[in-house]
Design an enzyme around this catalytic site. Structure first.
Site: not given
Length: 264
Positions: A109, A151, A255
């Site tokens: 992330y 991500d 998302h």
């Protein structure tokens, strides 16, 4: 064959109902979650156990960030890197022990980077660039078949955003971020599975802001979520799908999940 999914879930406890829906409908072998926003002991282990995800690696913290990899196939936790250099829980790596045995799966992330794309006035932006530089140095030494998913908080290509010119000075699509991500790609020779399977300039987004009342009509999306692979893994990819329908589910993440199937 192993199917691997990635999804920034934006609080796994809050959104467990849509996680359950997703894995019931699509049944990925492995699911990599980002922004779980809980500590390991708060993670919904029992819910995942009931869904058949009996193998888990959770790296969480209180209230923010956090990543988790849950799996139907055996795995072992392989690594935790502090690329943020401040103790935040933003990475966990696992080694697959069943289907896909021997492959390393990294779940990351990347920091969002704040609002102003200038490290002199926005420390968060500098931290994001430094995070990517540390990732690049790490990638330079990879010597095993690896996938890195998650991500990345960067939409690198012109067709990865709804309006290239409008977003050139917006964090996530600035030239300096794209250059930093390219250095990370070059460090290992990663293959961008998403754009190998859905070639640019075909529309491909994975994130839509909560600010839009109607995300579909507005469709101001960005491709912030990625699945990259070592060349020897990328050659075995058989399918790659983006599940936009999840953005319409009740209490959605901003998302959507992505799935890659690999014939290992």
């Amino acid at each position: 064959m192993v199917s691997i999914a990635t999804w920034n879930i934006n609080s796994v406890r809050l959104r467990m109902p849509i996680v359950e829906r997703f894995v019931t409908e699509h049944a990925p072998d492995v699911l990599c979650l980002q922004e779980i926003k809980c500590q390991e002991h708060q993670f919904p282990h029992e819910a995942f156990e009931k869904l058949g995800y009996t193998h888990r690696a959770v790296h969480g913290q209180k209230g923010y960030h956090g990543v988790a990899t849950v799996s139907k196939v055996p795995l072992r936790e392989f690594s935790r890197h502090d690329w943020q250099a401040n103790g935040e829980a933003r990475h966990v790596g696992v080694e697959l022990l069943g289907e896909g045995k021997g492959m390393i799966l990294e779940n990351v992330y990347v920091p969002a980077g704040g609002d102003e794309p200038d490290r002199e006035v926005n420390a968060k932006f500098g931290q994001k660039l430094d995070f990517l530089e540390r990732m690049a140095r790490w990638a330079d030494a990879i010597d095993r078949p690896t996938m890195i998913v998650g991500d990345f908080n960067i939409a690198p290509l012109e067709s990865d955003v709804w309006n290239h010119k409008a977003l050139l000075k917006v964090v996530s699509h600035t030239p300096v971020e794209v250059e930093s991500l390219q250095r990370f790609m070059d460090a290992h020779g990663w293959s961008d599975i998403g754009r190998e399977q859905i070639a640019a300039p075909e529309r491909y987004y994975s994130w839509w802001s909560y600010r839009a009342k109607d995300w579909k009509a507005n469709d101001r999306g960005r491709r912030l979520d990625h699945m990259w692979a070592s060349p020897e893994v990328a050659r075995e990819v058989t399918a790659h799908t983006v599940h936009e329908e999840a953005r319409d589910w009740e209490k959605p993440s901003d998302h959507v999940p992505i799935i890659t199937e690999v014939a290992l």
